[in-house]
Design a protein around this motif. Structure first.
Motif, PDB file in Angstrom:
ATOM      1  N   LYS A  58       0.830  -1.206   0.000  1.00  0.00           N
ATOM      2  CA  LYS A  58       0.000   0.000   0.000  1.00  0.00           C
ATOM      3  C   LYS A  58       0.866   1.257   0.000  1.00  0.00           C
ATOM      4  CE  LYS A  58      -3.737  -2.255   2.599  1.00  0.00           C
ATOM      5  NZ  LYS A  58      -4.585  -2.203   3.817  1.00  0.00           N
ATOM      6  N   ASN A  59       0.302   2.327  -0.550  1.00  0.00           N
ATOM      7  CA  ASN A  59       0.934   3.652  -0.532  1.00  0.00           C
ATOM      8  C   ASN A  59       2.346   3.630  -1.117  1.00  0.00           C
ATOM      9  OD1 ASN A  59      -1.357   4.625   0.876  1.00  0.00           O
ATOM     10  ND2 ASN A  59      -0.464   3.953   2.818  1.00  0.00           N
ATOM     11  N   LEU A  60       2.522   2.913  -2.223  1.00  0.00           N
ATOM     12  CA  LEU A  60       3.818   2.861  -2.900  1.00  0.00           C
ATOM     13  C   LEU A  60       3.923   4.069  -3.822  1.00  0.00           C
ATOM     14  CD1 LEU A  60       6.386   1.163  -3.227  1.00  0.00           C
ATOM     15  CD2 LEU A  60       5.254  -0.029  -5.117  1.00  0.00           C
ATOM     16  N   SER A  61       4.795   4.995  -3.484  1.00  0.00           N
ATOM     17  CA  SER A  61       4.928   6.241  -4.248  1.00  0.00           C
ATOM     18  C   SER A  61       6.333   6.351  -4.817  1.00  0.00           C
ATOM     19  CB  SER A  61       4.650   7.433  -3.333  1.00  0.00           C
ATOM     20  OG  SER A  61       5.673   7.548  -2.343  1.00  0.00           O
ATOM     21  N   PRO A  62       6.559   7.302  -5.736  1.00  0.00           N
ATOM     22  CA  PRO A  62       7.907   7.481  -6.310  1.00  0.00           C
ATOM     23  C   PRO A  62       8.974   7.778  -5.264  1.00  0.00           C
ATOM     24  CG  PRO A  62       6.271   8.613  -7.654  1.00  0.00           C
ATOM     25  CD  PRO A  62       5.560   8.141  -6.423  1.00  0.00           C
ATOM     26  N   GLY A  63       8.559   8.324  -4.114  1.00  0.00           N
ATOM     27  CA  GLY A  63       9.533   8.667  -3.080  1.00  0.00           C
ATOM     28  C   GLY A  63       9.768   7.566  -2.053  1.00  0.00           C
ATOM     29  N   THR A  64       9.138   6.425  -2.213  1.00  0.00           N
ATOM     30  CA  THR A  64       9.287   5.333  -1.256  1.00  0.00           C
ATOM     31  C   THR A  64      10.710   4.773  -1.274  1.00  0.00           C
ATOM     32  OG1 THR A  64       6.964   4.698  -1.516  1.00  0.00           O
ATOM     33  CG2 THR A  64       8.454   3.055  -0.580  1.00  0.00           C
ATOM     34  N   ARG A  67      14.618  -0.021  -0.658  1.00  0.00           N
ATOM     35  CA  ARG A  67      15.518  -0.885   0.117  1.00  0.00           C
ATOM     36  C   ARG A  67      14.980  -1.075   1.526  1.00  0.00           C
ATOM     37  NH1 ARG A  67      19.612  -4.638   0.180  1.00  0.00           N
ATOM     38  NH2 ARG A  67      20.161  -3.739  -1.849  1.00  0.00           N
ATOM     39  N   LYS A  68      14.585   0.016   2.160  1.00  0.00           N
ATOM     40  CA  LYS A  68      14.057  -0.069   3.530  1.00  0.00           C
ATOM     41  C   LYS A  68      12.753  -0.858   3.547  1.00  0.00           C
ATOM     42  CE  LYS A  68      12.938   2.788   7.553  1.00  0.00           C
ATOM     43  NZ  LYS A  68      12.868   4.185   8.085  1.00  0.00           N
ATOM     44  N   LEU A  69      11.904  -0.612   2.555  1.00  0.00           N
ATOM     45  CA  LEU A  69      10.639  -1.337   2.487  1.00  0.00           C
ATOM     46  C   LEU A  69      10.880  -2.830   2.306  1.00  0.00           C
ATOM     47  CD1 LEU A  69       7.569  -1.412   2.344  1.00  0.00           C
ATOM     48  CD2 LEU A  69       7.727  -0.860  -0.097  1.00  0.00           C
ATOM     49  N   SER A  70      11.872  -3.185   1.482  1.00  0.00           N
ATOM     50  CA  SER A  70      12.209  -4.594   1.281  1.00  0.00           C
ATOM     51  C   SER A  70      12.633  -5.246   2.584  1.00  0.00           C
ATOM     52  CB  SER A  70      13.327  -4.725   0.239  1.00  0.00           C
ATOM     53  OG  SER A  70      12.961  -4.158  -0.984  1.00  0.00           O
ATOM     54  N   GLU A  71      13.454  -4.552   3.346  1.00  0.00           N
ATOM     55  CA  GLU A  71      13.934  -5.087   4.619  1.00  0.00           C
ATOM     56  C   GLU A  71      12.797  -5.254   5.620  1.00  0.00           C
ATOM     57  OE1 GLU A  71      16.912  -2.256   5.647  1.00  0.00           O
ATOM     58  OE2 GLU A  71      18.435  -3.118   4.311  1.00  0.00           O
ATOM     59  N   VAL A  72      11.845  -4.299   5.608  1.00  0.00           N
ATOM     60  CA  VAL A  72      10.698  -4.395   6.514  1.00  0.00           C
ATOM     61  C   VAL A  72       9.829  -5.594   6.155  1.00  0.00           C
ATOM     62  CG1 VAL A  72       8.544  -3.270   7.214  1.00  0.00           C
ATOM     63  CG2 VAL A  72      10.647  -1.938   7.053  1.00  0.00           C
ATOM     64  N   ILE A  73       9.616  -5.803   4.854  1.00  0.00           N
ATOM     65  CA  ILE A  73       8.794  -6.933   4.412  1.00  0.00           C
ATOM     66  C   ILE A  73       9.441  -8.254   4.819  1.00  0.00           C
ATOM     67  CG2 ILE A  73       7.948  -8.175   2.382  1.00  0.00           C
ATOM     68  CD1 ILE A  73       7.582  -5.467   1.018  1.00  0.00           C
ATOM     69  N   VAL A  74      10.748  -8.364   4.613  1.00  0.00           N
ATOM     70  CA  VAL A  74      11.457  -9.594   4.981  1.00  0.00           C
ATOM     71  C   VAL A  74      11.407  -9.820   6.489  1.00  0.00           C
ATOM     72  CG1 VAL A  74      13.738 -10.676   5.070  1.00  0.00           C
ATOM     73  CG2 VAL A  74      12.966  -9.566   2.967  1.00  0.00           C
ATOM     74  N   GLU A  75      11.505  -8.731   7.238  1.00  0.00           N
ATOM     75  CA  GLU A  75      11.472  -8.843   8.698  1.00  0.00           C
ATOM     76  C   GLU A  75      10.111  -9.334   9.196  1.00  0.00           C
ATOM     77  OE1 GLU A  75      11.954  -5.930  12.640  1.00  0.00           O
ATOM     78  OE2 GLU A  75      12.433  -5.199  10.619  1.00  0.00           O
ATOM     79  N   LYS A  76       9.041  -8.876   8.558  1.00  0.00           N
ATOM     80  CA  LYS A  76       7.687  -9.228   9.000  1.00  0.00           C
ATOM     81  C   LYS A  76       7.179 -10.524   8.388  1.00  0.00           C
ATOM     82  CE  LYS A  76       6.140  -4.539  10.064  1.00  0.00           C
ATOM     83  NZ  LYS A  76       5.098  -3.496   9.847  1.00  0.00           N
ATOM     84  N   LEU A  92       9.810  -4.525  -6.258  1.00  0.00           N
ATOM     85  CA  LEU A  92       9.100  -3.349  -5.768  1.00  0.00           C
ATOM     86  C   LEU A  92       9.284  -2.163  -6.711  1.00  0.00           C
ATOM     87  CD1 LEU A  92       9.899  -3.538  -1.944  1.00  0.00           C
ATOM     88  CD2 LEU A  92       7.690  -3.944  -3.047  1.00  0.00           C
ATOM     89  N   TYR A  93      10.475  -2.066  -7.286  1.00  0.00           N
ATOM     90  CA  TYR A  93      10.715  -0.991  -8.263  1.00  0.00           C
ATOM     91  C   TYR A  93       9.796  -1.152  -9.470  1.00  0.00           C
ATOM     92  CZ  TYR A  93      12.920   1.798 -11.891  1.00  0.00           C
ATOM     93  OH  TYR A  93      13.144   2.682 -12.918  1.00  0.00           O
ATOM     94  N   TYR A  94       9.635  -2.404  -9.908  1.00  0.00           N
ATOM     95  CA  TYR A  94       8.722  -2.679 -11.020  1.00  0.00           C
ATOM     96  C   TYR A  94       7.294  -2.269 -10.657  1.00  0.00           C
ATOM     97  CZ  TYR A  94       5.896  -5.247 -14.395  1.00  0.00           C
ATOM     98  OH  TYR A  94       4.977  -5.589 -15.351  1.00  0.00           O
ATOM     99  N   LEU A  95       6.860  -2.636  -9.461  1.00  0.00           N
ATOM    100  CA  LEU A  95       5.516  -2.254  -9.007  1.00  0.00           C
ATOM    101  C   LEU A  95       5.389  -0.736  -8.907  1.00  0.00           C
ATOM    102  CD1 LEU A  95       4.576  -4.767  -6.154  1.00  0.00           C
ATOM    103  CD2 LEU A  95       3.510  -4.546  -8.402  1.00  0.00           C
ATOM    104  N   GLN A  96       6.443  -0.105  -8.433  1.00  0.00           N
ATOM    105  CA  GLN A  96       6.432   1.344  -8.255  1.00  0.00           C
ATOM    106  C   GLN A  96       6.229   2.058  -9.588  1.00  0.00           C
ATOM    107  OE1 GLN A  96      10.212   3.370  -7.410  1.00  0.00           O
ATOM    108  NE2 GLN A  96       9.256   4.226  -5.580  1.00  0.00           N
ATOM    109  N   THR A  97       6.973   1.672 -10.594  1.00  0.00           N
ATOM    110  CA  THR A  97       6.868   2.319 -11.901  1.00  0.00           C
ATOM    111  C   THR A  97       5.571   1.938 -12.593  1.00  0.00           C
ATOM    112  OG1 THR A  97       8.185   0.504 -12.854  1.00  0.00           O
ATOM    113  CG2 THR A  97       9.352   2.505 -12.229  1.00  0.00           C
ATOM    114  N   ARG A  98       5.135   0.688 -12.436  1.00  0.00           N
ATOM    115  CA  ARG A  98       3.876   0.268 -13.045  1.00  0.00           C
ATOM    116  C   ARG A  98       2.701   1.004 -12.424  1.00  0.00           C
ATOM    117  NH1 ARG A  98       1.719  -5.855 -12.583  1.00  0.00           N
ATOM    118  NH2 ARG A  98       1.293  -5.140 -10.465  1.00  0.00           N
ATOM    119  N   LYS A  99       2.767   1.229 -11.117  1.00  0.00           N
ATOM    120  CA  LYS A  99       1.684   1.920 -10.401  1.00  0.00           C
ATOM    121  C   LYS A  99       1.561   3.358 -10.880  1.00  0.00           C
ATOM    122  CE  LYS A  99       0.022   2.704  -5.691  1.00  0.00           C
ATOM    123  NZ  LYS A  99      -0.211   4.140  -5.693  1.00  0.00           N
TER     124      LYS A  99
END
Length: 254
Positions: A58-64, A67-76, A92-99
C-alpha cells in the motif's frame, strides 16, 4: 493421532517471489508440510504442498525507500529469506513504476507514448495499427515474410505481450513461441528492431517464474547471451576504429 502443519519458508537459492500481474502486491511461493503424528509424537504420514501468499503493497509512491521497504517486508514475513532482499527491491521498483503508469495514464495513452518514442524506427501505417489478440495467428504469418514484415509482426506481438492479461494465452501457443525463437536465432543479426522486439517479448514472460521453464525449453537464455557477446565485440571494434581515427591509443580510451 494429531495433525501437524507448518509452512516452509523460502531459503537462499530456492523458492520464488513475483509481482502480482494486476494488483500492487508481491506473491511469495512456499511449501506447506502436513504431517500426521502418532500418539508418541512420531510422524506417521506426511505430504508437501506448494502454496503462495500475496503481500499487498500500500501507498507505494515514487519517493518510497524501496531498500528499507524490502527489509521491513522480509522482517515481518518469515517466508522470505533475507538473501532475497535485493530481488525483492527490484520487484518493488517494477511495481512502483507500473503503479505510476496506471495512475497517470490510460492504457491507450501509454501505447501512444511508446509509438511516438519509436516513430523513427517504424512506418506511419505500422505505428497506428493496434494489436488485437484475436488476430494473433495472422501476426505469426508475418514472421514468415520479408524482414520489414517480420519486424511489423514482432511489433504487434510485443504490444500483446506488454499486457500481462495476454501472457498466459501467448505462452500456451506453441506456434507463436516456436516462430519467435526461430526468427530470433536466424535473423537477429539482420535487424536491430526485429531483435529488440523479440527479446522484449521474452522479457515480458521472464517477469513471471511460472514461464521460466518455457523460456528454457526454447533456449532463449543462450540466444540472448549470443546476442550480447556479439554486441560487445561490435562495440570493441567500433571503439578501436574510433581510436584509430582520432589517432589515440585504444588503451587510453578504456
Amino acid at each position: 493421532k494429531q495433525w501437524y502443519q507448518r509452512r516452509v519458508p523460502i531459503t537462499a537459492g530456492t523458492g520464488a517471489i513475483d509481482v502480482h500481474p494486476t494488483q500492487s502486491a508481491i506473491v511469495v511461493h512456499f511449501e506447506v508440510e502436513a504431517t500426521i503424528l502418532g500418539e508418541a509424537g512420531d510422524p506417521m504420514l506426511g505430504e508437501n504442498k506448494q502454496s503462495q501468499k500475496a503481500i499487498t503493497i500500500k501507498n507505494l509512491s515514487p519517493g518510497t525507500d524501496l531498500r528499507k521497504l524490502s527489509e521491513v517486508i522480509v522482517e515481518k514475513c518469515n517466508l522470505i529469506h533475507p538473501s532475497k532482499v535485493p530481488e525483492l527491491e527490484q520487484l518493488l521498483y517494477y511495481l512502483q513504476t507500473r503503479k505510476v503508469t496506471v495512475n497517470t495514464e490510460t492504457v491507450e495513452q501509454e501505447m501512444e507514448r511508446i509509438r511516438q518514442a519509436t516513430s523513427q524506427f517504424d512506418d506511419i501505417d505500422e505505428i497506428q495499427e493496434k494489436a488485437d489478440l484475436n488476430e494473433l495467428e495472422s501476426y505469426v504469418d508475418l514472421l514468415y515474410d520479408d524482414m520489414k514484415t517480420k519486424t511489423k509482426g514482432t511489433s504487434l506481438i510485443l504490444q500483446l505481450a506488454r499486457n500481462p492479461d495476454n501472457l498466459a494465452e501467448l505462452i500456451e501457443n506453441e506456434m507463436v513461441l516456436g516462430a519467435l525463437s526461430r526468427v530470433l536465432r536466424e535473423d537477429w543479426k539482420k535487424s536491430i528492431d526485429l531483435c529488440t522486439n523479440i527479446v522484449y517479448i521474452f522479457f515480458c514472460f521472464s517477469s513471471f517464474s511460472e514461464f521460466h521453464s518455457i523460456l528454457l525449453q526454447y533456449k532463449i537464455g543462450s540466444s540472448c547471451l549470443q546476442i550480447i557477446e556479439n554486441e560487445l565485440k561490435r562495440f570493441e571494434y567500433w571503439n578501436d576504429e574510433l581510436a584509430k581515427k582520432k589517432k589515440v591509443p585504444t588503451a587510453t580510451l578504456r
